[in-house]
Motif scaffolding. Structure first.
Motif, PDB file in Angstrom:
ATOM      1  N   ILE A   1       0.695  -1.217  -0.097  1.00 26.12           N
ATOM      2  CA  ILE A   1       0.158   0.010  -0.075  1.00 26.12           C
ATOM      3  C   ILE A   1       0.808   1.099  -0.124  1.00 26.12           C
ATOM      4  O   ILE A   1       0.666   2.191  -0.745  1.00 26.12           O
ATOM      5  N   PRO A   2       2.009   1.384   0.907  1.00 27.46           N
ATOM      6  CA  PRO A   2       2.660   2.691   0.758  1.00 27.46           C
ATOM      7  C   PRO A   2       3.876   2.599  -0.383  1.00 27.46           C
ATOM      8  O   PRO A   2       4.110   3.705  -0.882  1.00 27.46           O
TER       9      PRO A   2
ATOM     10  N   LEU B   1      -7.679  -7.485  -0.309  1.00 21.48           N
ATOM     11  CA  LEU B   1      -7.755  -7.159  -1.511  1.00 21.48           C
ATOM     12  C   LEU B   1      -8.672  -5.673  -1.647  1.00 21.48           C
ATOM     13  O   LEU B   1      -8.224  -4.997  -2.352  1.00 21.48           O
ATOM     14  N   PRO B   2      -9.884  -5.712  -1.167  1.00 29.28           N
ATOM     15  CA  PRO B   2     -10.635  -4.501  -1.276  1.00 29.28           C
ATOM     16  C   PRO B   2      -9.897  -3.514  -0.934  1.00 29.28           C
ATOM     17  O   PRO B   2     -10.052  -2.222  -1.392  1.00 29.28           O
TER      18      PRO B   2
ATOM     19  N   VAL C   1      -6.886   1.662  -3.141  1.00 29.89           N
ATOM     20  CA  VAL C   1      -5.727   2.414  -3.096  1.00 29.89           C
ATOM     21  C   VAL C   1      -5.293   2.584  -4.507  1.00 29.89           C
ATOM     22  O   VAL C   1      -4.929   3.658  -4.857  1.00 29.89           O
ATOM     23  N   LEU C   2      -5.467   1.475  -5.266  1.00 28.57           N
ATOM     24  CA  LEU C   2      -5.087   1.334  -6.773  1.00 28.57           C
ATOM     25  C   LEU C   2      -5.907   2.439  -7.455  1.00 28.57           C
ATOM     26  O   LEU C   2      -5.501   3.184  -8.221  1.00 28.57           O
TER      27      LEU C   2
ATOM     28  N   ILE D   1      -3.091 -13.838  -3.620  1.00 36.66           N
ATOM     29  CA  ILE D   1      -3.537 -13.290  -4.716  1.00 36.66           C
ATOM     30  C   ILE D   1      -2.534 -12.323  -5.368  1.00 36.66           C
ATOM     31  O   ILE D   1      -1.643 -11.831  -4.708  1.00 36.66           O
ATOM     32  N   ALA D   2      -2.246 -12.290  -6.712  1.00 37.28           N
ATOM     33  CA  ALA D   2      -1.125 -11.607  -7.271  1.00 37.28           C
ATOM     34  C   ALA D   2      -1.950 -10.785  -8.541  1.00 37.28           C
ATOM     35  O   ALA D   2      -2.909 -11.327  -9.134  1.00 37.28           O
ATOM     36  N   LEU D   3      -1.552  -9.639  -8.678  1.00 37.13           N
ATOM     37  CA  LEU D   3      -1.947  -8.692  -9.680  1.00 37.13           C
ATOM     38  C   LEU D   3      -1.043  -8.416 -10.466  1.00 37.13           C
ATOM     39  O   LEU D   3       0.106  -8.078 -10.283  1.00 37.13           O
TER      40      LEU D   3
END
Length: 312
Positions: free
Chosen positions: A253-254, A279-280, A285-286, A303-305
């Motif tokens: 997140i940072p 994830l939410p 933040v994304l 999970i990977a994005l």
């Protein structure tokens, strides 16, 4: 030399957080993970397991951390109990929380690694191989990543690492400049080099991780990787075609607000280490920082994005 061995019975939900805490905050020299689910899957005759053998399999997850013999047992014990209480505030199951300690000769630790850690042909094009084994590819063009797992900053066996590697394999259809944030063992950076990346930066805040990465880079003969000790993307200059980070959501997140300044136009980002419960929050933040999810991969609760900037 003897080593202090701390064995922790916990839940798979707490694995990543505890592993990071043991390495970064408590200074563990190495960490092993034993999952009940994985052990039962790997058993050649799980239907015929004896009652005694079943007793030796953890209820959910067992982490074994190795420390210098000068480490105070009371310090580790108190720190872990406090960490368990903190994890509960994040609504993570922490399991039985049983903690055991004993001492082990250093040579026995190395023998344990050599007994239990073997090559992993986890994808069509990539495999991880301990440095003492001869690579036996499943396909003529399969690429091996040699690792010294005794350094224990990532062996490639964890789901989050494999998801990141699969996304990297998909993304590296052409040579890209790459930065691997929180490199640990250097496995993602080494994979990028072997898949054709001509220029790679790998960063980590832990001195032990930098040493582990340096050893694995030497093993794989990939001098195009530059190592830098820093937190996230602090003190990093320049932009890259691909940014990779395999770490907990609390660290991802940072990182997100730093990405635009270090990403080339049409660049991509691989984020792994995301627990589905986080994830939410991460997606929020994304969105705030104008990134879109191109591809999501999931295994178990991890999970990977693959994300890209949203261009106006």
């Amino acid at each position: 030399m003897s080593l202090l061995v701390v064995t922790i019975e916990t839940s798979h939900e707490a694995e990543e957080a505890l592993t990071e805490f043991l390495k970064t905050d408590l200074g563990a020299l190495g960490i092993e993970s034993r999952s009940r689910t994985e052990l039962l899957k790997k058993s050649d005759a799980k239907a015929d397991l004896t009652e005694n053998a079943l007793k030796k399999i953890p209820e959910d997850l067992e982490l074994t951390a190795y420390f210098s013999p000068k480490t105070r047992v009371e310090t580790i014990d108190d720190a872990l109990k406090a960490k368990f209480e903190q994890l509960k505030t994040f609504h993570l199951r922490t399991g039985s929380q049983r903690i055991k300690t004993n001492f082990l000769a250093d040579q026995d630790w190395q023998l344990n690694w050599e007994k239990y850690y073997h090559q992993n042909l986890f994808s069509r094009h990539l495999a991880t191989v301990p440095k003492w084994e001869t690579f036996r590819p499943a396909f003529p063009d399969q690429i091996s990543i040699k690792l010294n797992p005794k350094l224990s900053f990532g062996t490639g066996d964890h789901v989050t690492t494999q998801l990141a590697l699969l996304l990297l394999e998909k993304t590296m259809s052409k040579p890209l400049t790459v930065i691997d944030v929180g490199t640990g063992s250097g496995i993602l950076a080494i994979a990028a080099a072997k898949l054709g990346a001509p220029q790679i930066m790998a960063t980590d805040v832990a001195e032990e991780a930098i040493r582990a990465s340096h050893e694995n880079i030497r093993l794989n003969q990939v001098p195009q990787i530059e190592l830098k000790k820093t937190s996230l993307l602090d003190d990093i200059e320049g932009k890259f075609d691909l940014v990779m980070a395999n770490m907990l959501a609390e660290f991802l997140i940072p990182l997100i607000p730093q990405l635009h300044d270090h990403l080339n136009e049409q660049g991509h980002v691989i984020l792994s280490g995301i627990d589905q419960k986080q994830l939410p929050r991460l997606e929020s933040v994304l969105k705030k920082h104008h990134f879109m999810v191109e591809l999501m991969m999931k295994q178990s609760h991890w999970i990977a994005l693959l994300i890209t900037p949203v261009h106006d």
